[in-house]
Design an enzyme around this catalytic site. Structure first.
Site, PDB file in Angstrom:
ATOM      1  N   ARG A   1     -14.508  12.473   8.170  1.00 50.45           N
ATOM      2  CA  ARG A   1     -13.244  13.142   8.528  1.00 50.45           C
ATOM      3  C   ARG A   1     -12.837  14.155   7.459  1.00 50.45           C
ATOM      4  O   ARG A   1     -12.313  15.229   7.765  1.00 50.45           O
ATOM      5  CB  ARG A   1     -12.134  12.090   8.709  1.00 50.45           C
ATOM      6  CG  ARG A   1     -12.304  11.272   9.987  1.00 50.45           C
ATOM      7  CD  ARG A   1     -11.427  10.033   9.971  1.00 50.45           C
ATOM      8  NE  ARG A   1     -10.041  10.336   9.718  1.00 50.45           N
ATOM      9  CZ  ARG A   1      -9.204   9.565   9.005  1.00 50.45           C
ATOM     10  NH1 ARG A   1      -9.627   8.422   8.479  1.00 50.45           N
ATOM     11  NH2 ARG A   1      -7.959   9.916   8.831  1.00 50.45           N
TER      12      ARG A   1
ATOM     13  N   SER B   1      -7.445   3.375   9.451  1.00 52.73           N
ATOM     14  CA  SER B   1      -8.226   3.397   8.218  1.00 52.73           C
ATOM     15  C   SER B   1      -7.531   2.542   7.142  1.00 52.73           C
ATOM     16  O   SER B   1      -8.144   1.654   6.517  1.00 52.73           O
ATOM     17  CB  SER B   1      -8.358   4.859   7.763  1.00 52.73           C
ATOM     18  OG  SER B   1      -8.804   4.947   6.451  1.00 52.73           O
TER      19      SER B   1
ATOM     20  N   HIS C   1       0.855  -1.188   0.000  1.00 52.76           N
ATOM     21  CA  HIS C   1       0.000   0.000   0.000  1.00 52.76           C
ATOM     22  C   HIS C   1       0.885   1.230   0.000  1.00 52.76           C
ATOM     23  O   HIS C   1       1.862   1.288   0.751  1.00 52.76           O
ATOM     24  CB  HIS C   1      -0.895   0.021   1.252  1.00 52.76           C
ATOM     25  CG  HIS C   1      -1.723   1.268   1.344  1.00 52.76           C
ATOM     26  ND1 HIS C   1      -2.908   1.427   0.671  1.00 52.76           N
ATOM     27  CD2 HIS C   1      -1.507   2.433   1.996  1.00 52.76           C
ATOM     28  CE1 HIS C   1      -3.389   2.635   0.901  1.00 52.76           C
ATOM     29  NE2 HIS C   1      -2.562   3.263   1.717  1.00 52.76           N
TER      30      HIS C   1
ATOM     31  N   LYS D   1      -8.601  -1.799   5.962  1.00 58.66           N
ATOM     32  CA  LYS D   1      -8.923  -2.257   4.607  1.00 58.66           C
ATOM     33  C   LYS D   1      -7.954  -3.354   4.166  1.00 58.66           C
ATOM     34  O   LYS D   1      -8.347  -4.338   3.551  1.00 58.66           O
ATOM     35  CB  LYS D   1      -8.889  -1.071   3.640  1.00 58.66           C
ATOM     36  CG  LYS D   1     -10.086  -0.143   3.846  1.00 58.66           C
ATOM     37  CD  LYS D   1     -10.007   1.124   3.039  1.00 58.66           C
ATOM     38  CE  LYS D   1      -9.074   2.137   3.635  1.00 58.66           C
ATOM     39  NZ  LYS D   1      -9.282   3.526   3.328  1.00 58.66           N
TER      40      LYS D   1
ATOM     41  N   ASP E   1     -15.143   2.287   7.938  1.00 55.40           N
ATOM     42  CA  ASP E   1     -14.064   3.194   7.531  1.00 55.40           C
ATOM     43  C   ASP E   1     -14.531   4.109   6.404  1.00 55.40           C
ATOM     44  O   ASP E   1     -14.229   5.298   6.386  1.00 55.40           O
ATOM     45  CB  ASP E   1     -12.821   2.416   7.084  1.00 55.40           C
ATOM     46  CG  ASP E   1     -11.805   3.380   6.492  1.00 55.40           C
ATOM     47  OD1 ASP E   1     -11.309   4.233   7.250  1.00 55.40           O
ATOM     48  OD2 ASP E   1     -11.550   3.326   5.276  1.00 55.40           O
TER      49      ASP E   1
END
Ligand code: URA
Length: 440
Positions: A182, A197, A96, A201, A175
């Site tokens: 947010r 967050s 990621h 995932k 999320d």
């Protein structure tokens, strides 16, 4: 590992939202039961947006410790489904990136790691703001389809070894709802909230190992090495708490990655890399991340640098694109208007500021301001000068690509001032990988 996460037959305790908000407002640690309740009640609509925004602000101001953050992550995972790809015949490993300008690394990386023997399930998103989204880039390939169901993902992992597709709405839905809140309440920039967050995932996706590329610099979410380090520590700690082997690299994002920024432009640069060429920084980062992914997958004796240089990952790319309906040999879209920006003085080109280039590409149509906006496949920027090049007035520095020429003045404005740095002396060599953090 997270303890006490399993559900019992006892009804879960219930709290008042105000009690949870005031606990964090007064700097108290939230209990596991409070966290489980507030996240699940928010996902079902029993905690109002205004109450959750007060809690998010209290967390932003007063923080959460590692145990609270791990529990918060688990509560978000529990709000939806956890994917299980079963046995695809290879170890699963994913990466990621926190997002950067010209960050197309997923495109060469997933087929490369698959060519080295692992399986890469990359569930990705679309871009918002000045950093591009992986799906937007791939959607510039004629016919390519982002949405796959779980059976299609599993079959492609077993057959090709790499999938890049849209995340499903059933993964960590709490999320999704909280991130949107947010975004409009000034509470994105909280390390425990960002870390939970991202990790919720990735954990819900069911990978066996995770490499994080935490970007640092003007074009990144985290502008300083200290903040990026904090985020990397928080995410690797969550990985450790959940038994997921996790490694984080801190990497430079003060200038764009590679020479191309924009959807189709980045696909064509990725293809160059997969064919054994391409810009040095894109190759270096792809190989650095591949090495970490292969280490987590337990694959030894394969040199990803040699595999990439030989072009052996390219046929995996072709199969990965074709499996999702794309034509890897089809010409990519080309912009209707291309304008060259030239130097107005003499000196040494020291680089283009990543944030300014990201904003300029966005203004040309490569990115979106709201999530429902379309993107232009061909819009973006091609850098012509490399740091260290001697330049004179009139030397071409970069090209602006767009289908809507009325956007050009805004893009030029984004690149004015100190965005294109010209110095008297050659710049120092830029270090790309700044640090490595491993869990434990
Ligand atoms: N990306 C995410 O997925 N979540 C955040 O909170 C920030 C960036």
């Amino acid at each position: 590992m997270i303890r006490g996460v399993g559900r019992s037959d006892e009804p879960p305790p219930s709290f008042s939202a105000v009690e949870v908000v005031t606990a964090k407002r007064d700097c108290r640690e939230l209990t596991a039961a409070q966290i489980d309740w507030v996240v699940s009640a928010y996902a079902r609509g029993d905690v109002a947006d205004e109450q959750m925004s007060a809690l998010a602000m209290a967390i932003l101001l007063n923080g959460m410790d590692a145990a609270e953050t791990a529990r918060w992550t688990q509560a978000m995972i529990d709000s939806g489904e956890v994917l299980d790809f079963g046995d695809v015949g290879r170890p699963l490993v994913d990466k990621h990136s926190t997002g950067g300008v010209g960050d197309k690394i997923t495109l060469p990386l997933a087929p490369l790691v698959a060519a080295c023997g692992a399986a890469v399930p990359q569930l990705s998103g679309r871009g918002l703001g000045h950093t591009g989204g992986t799906l937007d880039k791939l959607e510039s390939i004629p016919g390519w389809r982002a949405s796959l169901d779980a059976d299609e993902i599993t079959a492609q992992l077993a057959d090709v070894g790499a999938v890049i597709c849209a995340t499903t709405p059933t993964l960590a839905p709490a999320d999704r709802k909280l991130y949107a809140l947010r975004d409009v309440t000034g509470t994105v920039e909280s390390v425990p909230l960002i870390a939970s967050s991202i990790m919720s995932k990735k954990l819900a996706e069911g990978t066996g190992g995770l490499v994080l590329d935490v970007k640092v610099g003007s074009g990144a979410f985290m502008k300083t090495r200290a903040r990026a380090g904090e985020l990397a520590e928080a995410m690797t700690a969550i990985g450790a708490a959940h038994g997921l082997p996790t490694t984080a690299l801190l990497t430079d994002m003060s200038v764009p990655l590679g020479r191309c920024v924009g959807n189709a432009l980045e696909v064509s640069e990725s293809v160059e890399v997969l064919r054994g060429g391409g810009p040095r920084d894109v190759v270096e980062l792809t190989v650095a991340l591949a090495r970490e992914m292969l280490a987590l997958a337990g694959i030894t004796g394969v040199d990803p640098a040699a595999v990439l240089a030989s072009g052996e990952a390219y046929p995996v790319w072709e199969r990965m694109i074709a499996a999702q309906g794309g034509d890897p040999s089809a010409p990519l879209p080309v912009a209707g208007h291309v304008e060259t920006v030239t130097a107005d003085r003499s000196g040494v080109f020291a680089g283009a500021d990543a944030f300014a280039v990201g904003i300029a590409a966005w203004r040309l149509g490569a990115g979106r301001a709201r999530k429902e906006d379309p993107v232009q496949a061909a819009a973006g920027i091609r850098l012509l000068a490399a740091p260290g090049d001697e330049i004179r007035p009139g030397t071409p520095l970069l090209e602006l690509h767009t289908d809507t020429p009325e956007r050009l003045p805004d893009a030029r404005r984004a690149l004015s001032g100190a965005a294109l740095l010209v110095t008297a002396d050659p710049p120092e060599d830029r270090e790309l990988v700044l640090d490595v953090r491993r869990a434990g």
